[in-house]
Design an enzyme around this catalytic site. Structure first.
Site, PDB file in Angstrom:
ATOM      1  N   ILE B 172       0.853  -1.200   0.000  1.00 16.60           N
ATOM      2  CA  ILE B 172       0.000   0.000   0.000  1.00 16.60           C
ATOM      3  C   ILE B 172       0.887   1.247   0.000  1.00 16.60           C
ATOM      4  CG2 ILE B 172      -1.936   1.178   1.113  1.00 16.60           C
ATOM      5  CD1 ILE B 172      -2.682  -1.647   0.462  1.00 16.60           C
ATOM      6  N   ASP B 173       1.961   1.197   0.773  1.00 17.96           N
ATOM      7  CA  ASP B 173       2.928   2.294   0.734  1.00 17.96           C
ATOM      8  C   ASP B 173       3.463   2.472  -0.683  1.00 17.96           C
ATOM      9  OD1 ASP B 173       2.880   3.039   3.403  1.00 17.96           O
ATOM     10  OD2 ASP B 173       4.471   1.678   3.997  1.00 17.96           O
ATOM     11  N   THR B 174       3.759   1.348  -1.317  1.00 23.14           N
ATOM     12  CA  THR B 174       4.329   1.374  -2.664  1.00 23.14           C
ATOM     13  C   THR B 174       3.382   2.028  -3.667  1.00 23.14           C
ATOM     14  OG1 THR B 174       5.499  -0.664  -2.159  1.00 23.14           O
ATOM     15  CG2 THR B 174       5.265  -0.099  -4.473  1.00 23.14           C
ATOM     16  N   ALA B 177       3.068   5.714  -3.099  1.00 30.29           N
ATOM     17  CA  ALA B 177       4.213   6.453  -3.636  1.00 30.29           C
ATOM     18  C   ALA B 177       4.043   6.708  -5.133  1.00 30.29           C
ATOM     19  CB  ALA B 177       5.501   5.679  -3.380  1.00 30.29           C
TER      20      ALA B 177
END
Lengths: 410, 408
Positions: B172-174, B177
């Protein structure tokens, strides 16, 4: 569409024209991102059915598949037979009027149609031409077709997913298609930015395979610095406990205890079992890792005694990282999704209105456009021929009759 | 293709107050594309991921090295008034500011968008948070596995008879970003026209829903939930992972034409294609067990290379299920230049992953090593703000920047 249609604020890509030759997932997601940001996206589809995903899956609305609707909102559809010389000539004329062209055919197809980068650049040196390929447009694998799960397998990405005692696992979402589509979108944006500075367009390429390798991130980096392969850890962790999926009386939830401070909160504030804090088998992380089977048995017993909502509420109040493992239905209907207004309804030609998931980008000065639904096959053919190429109605009718353009209303 | 200078974003300057993954991955992409990144780190240890080890190289954690190439680091205590004034000074010379603190932290420092927009109307200010900048949930912290769970994504990842499965990468962070990078670039293009910056509010929650694309859309249209399928496919058979004599392969046979190729050209068992149990996809679905048993036996009889060679010649979608080492040392990765080399101040020769973006006219920049904590503090203060030696000494003495210079 102009800014007037989306309120007083301008759209980020207002005035940018995108000619879209992509199908399935990665390419359409790239151009949808550009459409969400305000570009006019014209999707070129074959008369024989168009994008393959118009036929994917059972879920349909207004005769259109949910799959196609997913990746094609904020686009116009133009049907063009690229097998005919006249169709190819029209495509090239459209490319002359476009700021961006995106394609994800197999290597060589665009060149065969006379629509390769060199041919298009000769007519329109300002164009940003983006190829989404499988393994790159040059080199020994250039001719191989690309499939998300195959690329997940070959890039090492799959080897880190799944349980240690089972085979490597593909992700539920088409991870590499989606990340490649997003990466291609930003490459196009960067090239558009550069064009303002240099006056020149360029060729931009984002392959699925390269993206998949880049997505191994710190797992790839760990190998590069240590020479050792990362292991599959499933839902858990070799370094800290308890971490993983636990079951309340009515459903699973995810719990992540990565330090002593959070462990203390869990046992004192949530479980109310201070005895676990002083128990030598569980007092510190190292001991909990060594005794994780025994710890899991104790926790399973405790968690089975109450509902998921109750546990998660208590954990949240105590600042312990935990969340219910929701189905899609539960997630979409959740208070969080409602609060953030993450779903919307867009006008749609055959369904009246179609629900959609909003883009997650929020820009205060140039908001994401108010969506219009995915187009019917060839819905905007005549409109685009008139507005981009200034063709008159006689010529447009003739093209329709000769089968150079087709479906929708003819 | 890479180059020493240039990149489509040459001349763009980014003030990066982000930590861990979502923010740093966003700014690494901007760096790959040629932007100059000034990474602001707290003098007391810096980015948390500097400590996510083992493994490490030259004292630097692999996690930090993975997402911080081609940036410069300034160590600065932004809790101090002088630290905050330095941020304002740098913001005046930057095009983009990005932060992923807990909601409210930047406000406390007088560095939130509302406080900065007047002094820096040109600034594109990107905030990444867990649940958004406003509303009742905005103070909740974000943890990637929790969001994977809450978003519904885990519920259809994994094998049907097992628990839902999380991805070990903070995906999810990826994704966030990637969206952040697009949003910043979109805002930048708008600024070329309007001259004004703006605020970008990206939430991990929003992204976790947005990336579920066709699965979520199918629910919205049909009301039905997707189910866990492991490595197989809801409709097409055979799709899945098979062991060969020397390692697993993944095959995706989605059509009748491909099934014919599989039986006749690859397995060289034309009778399988004639078998009424496997006559069409519906029959293969009904007899999945029998078909998989036959395929497992066939694939186990030869080494992986043989199957890969035959399937490739026949044009069948098949790939080796590689370990990370097999993948990074594969001919494809070598041909694409997806592993690059830099010389790092403490680790020496260091390999890094490459960028998947390829530009014909403005190639992504040749990577520079991820910085040591505060490695560029002095040069940034000197070059951008004109702080002289005496000023630097004073900042050191008062603890706004670290007392000891990190080794170069």
């Amino acid at each position: 569409m102009t800014s007037a249609a989306s309120g007083q604020k301008p759209l980020a890509l207002e005035g940018i024209r995108v000619l879209d030759f992509t199908r399935v997932i990665a390419g359409p997601l790239c151009t949808m991102t550009l459409g969400d940001l305000g570009a006019e996206v014209v999707k070129v589809e074959s008369p024989a059915g168009g994008d393959d995903t118009r036929f994917y899956g059972a879920a349909k609305l207004g005769g259109e598949t949910a799959f196609f609707m997913t990746y094609n909102r904020n686009k116009k559809s133009l049907v063009l037979d690229l097998a005919s010389e006249e169709g190819r000539a029209i495509a090239l004329s459209l490319a002359e009027k476009a700021d961006v062209l995106v394609e994800n055919f197999s290597t060589g197809v665009m060149e065969r149609h006379g629509l390769g980068y060199d041919a298009v650049k000769a007519r329109n040196p300002r164009i940003v031409y983006c190829s989404i390929s499988a393994y790159g447009r040059t080199g020994p694998s250039a001719a191989r077709p690309g499939y998300d799960p195959v690329v997940q397998a070959e890039s090492g990405f799959m080897s880190i997913t799944g349980s240690p005692d089972r085979e490597p696992l593909r992700t539920g979402i088409p991870m590499i298609d989606v990340t490649t589509g997003l990466a291609a979108g930003q490459a196009v944006l960067a090239a558009l930015y550069a064009r303002e500075e240099t006056g020149q367009g360029q060729f931009v390429e984002v392959p699925l395979f390269d993206t998949a390798v880049a997505m191994t991130f710190h797992f790839g980096m760990a190998y590069l610095v240590s020479g050792e392969n990362p292991e599959r850890v499933g839902n858990s962790s070799p370094a800290a406990q308890p971490i993983g999926v636990f079951h309340a009386s009515d459903g699973p939830f995810q719990l992540t205890i990565a330090g002593e401070r959070v462990w203390k909160k869990l046992v004192s504030d949530v479980l109310q079992r201070p005895d676990l804090l002083s128990h030598p088998d569980f007092a510190v992380n190292q001991a909990r890792v060594a005794n994780q089977t025994a710890l899991r048995e104790i926790l399973d017993d405790i968690f089975a005694g109450d509902t998921r909502d109750s546990w998660v509420a208590r954990m949240r109040a105590a600042g312990v990282p935990a969340g219910p493992i929701r189905t899609i239905a539960e997630a979409v209907e959740s208070p969080e999704v409602k609060e953030r207004k993450l779903t919307g309804d867009a006008p749609h030609a055959s369904a009246g209105s179609a629900p959609y998931i909003r883009n997650s980008m929020r820009l205060s000065g140039t908001p994401i456009r108010e969506a219009f639904g995915a187009p019917l096959l060839g819905q905007h053919t005549d409109e685009i021929l008139a507005s981009w190429l200034d063709l008159g109605s006689d010529r447009i009718s003739a093209l329709r009759e000769s089968g150079v353009t087709a479906p929708r209303g003819a | 293709m890479t180059s020493d200078a240039g990149g489509p974003l040459e001349g763009v300057r980014v003030l990066d107050l982000s930590r861990v993954l979502a923010g740093p991955f966003c700014t690494m992409q901007l760096a790959d594309m040629g932007a100059e990144i000034i990474k602001v780190e707290n003098p007391d240890g810096g980015d948390d991921t500097r400590h996510f080890k083992p493994p490490e190289a030259g004292g630097e954690a692999h996690y930090f090295l993975a997402v911080n190439r081609s940036k410069r680091s300034i160590a600065l205590d932004i809790r101090t008034e002088r630290g905050q004034e330095i941020i304002h000074g740098l913001a005046a010379q930057c095009d983009v500011l990005i932060e992923n603190f807990r909601v409210g932290v930047m406000r406390r420092f007088g560095l939130d968008y509302a406080s900065m927009r007047e002094r820096h109307p040109h600034l594109i200010y990107c905030s990444i948070s867990a649940y958004g900048q406003e509303g009742p949930m905005s103070d909740r912290p974000g943890f990637d596995p929790v969001l994977q769970a809450e978003s519904g994504m885990m519920s259809y990842t994994g094998e049907p008879d097992r628990d839902p499965m999380r991805h070990p990468l903070a995906i999810i962070d990826t994704f966030t970003a990637l969206y952040a990078t697009s949003a910043i670039l979109g805002a930048y293009i708008a600024r070329q026209r309007t001259g004004r910056g703006q605020h970008i509010d990206l939430a991990l929650l929003d992204t976790s829903i947005a990336v579920q694309t066709n699965a979520a859309q199918a629910y919205l249209v049909s009301g039905e939930n997707p189910v866990k399928m492991g490595n197989s496919h809801p409709t097409a058979v055979p799709v899945g992972l098979f062991e060969t004599q020397t390692g697993p392969i993944y095959i995706a046979v989605g059509t009748q034409r491909l099934f014919k190729i599989l039986c006749e050209k690859v397995l060289q068992r034309p009778e399988m294609f004639e078998d009424p149990r496997f006559a069409d996809n519906a029959a293969r679905q009904a007899n999945r067990h029998a078909l998989f048993a036959l395929l497992s036996e066939a694939f186990a009889a030869e080494p992986r290379e043989v199957w890969l060679e035959r399937t490739r010649t026949a044009g069948l979608p098949v790939g080796a299920v590689r370990t990370v080492s097999e993948a990074l040392r594969s001919p494809e990765v070598a041909a694409r230049g997806m592993v690059t080399r830099v010389t790092h101040p403490t680790a020496g020769e260091l390999e890094l992953l490459g960028s998947p973006l390829n530009f014909s006219e403005t190639p992504v920049r040749k990577p520079k090593p991820p910085p040591l904590l505060g490695q560029h503090t002095e040069e940034i203060l000197r070059d951008l703000l004109g702080v002289d030696a005496e000023g630097i000494e004073d900042l050191r003495r008062t603890g706004v920047i670290p007392k000891q210079v990190e080794p170069h």
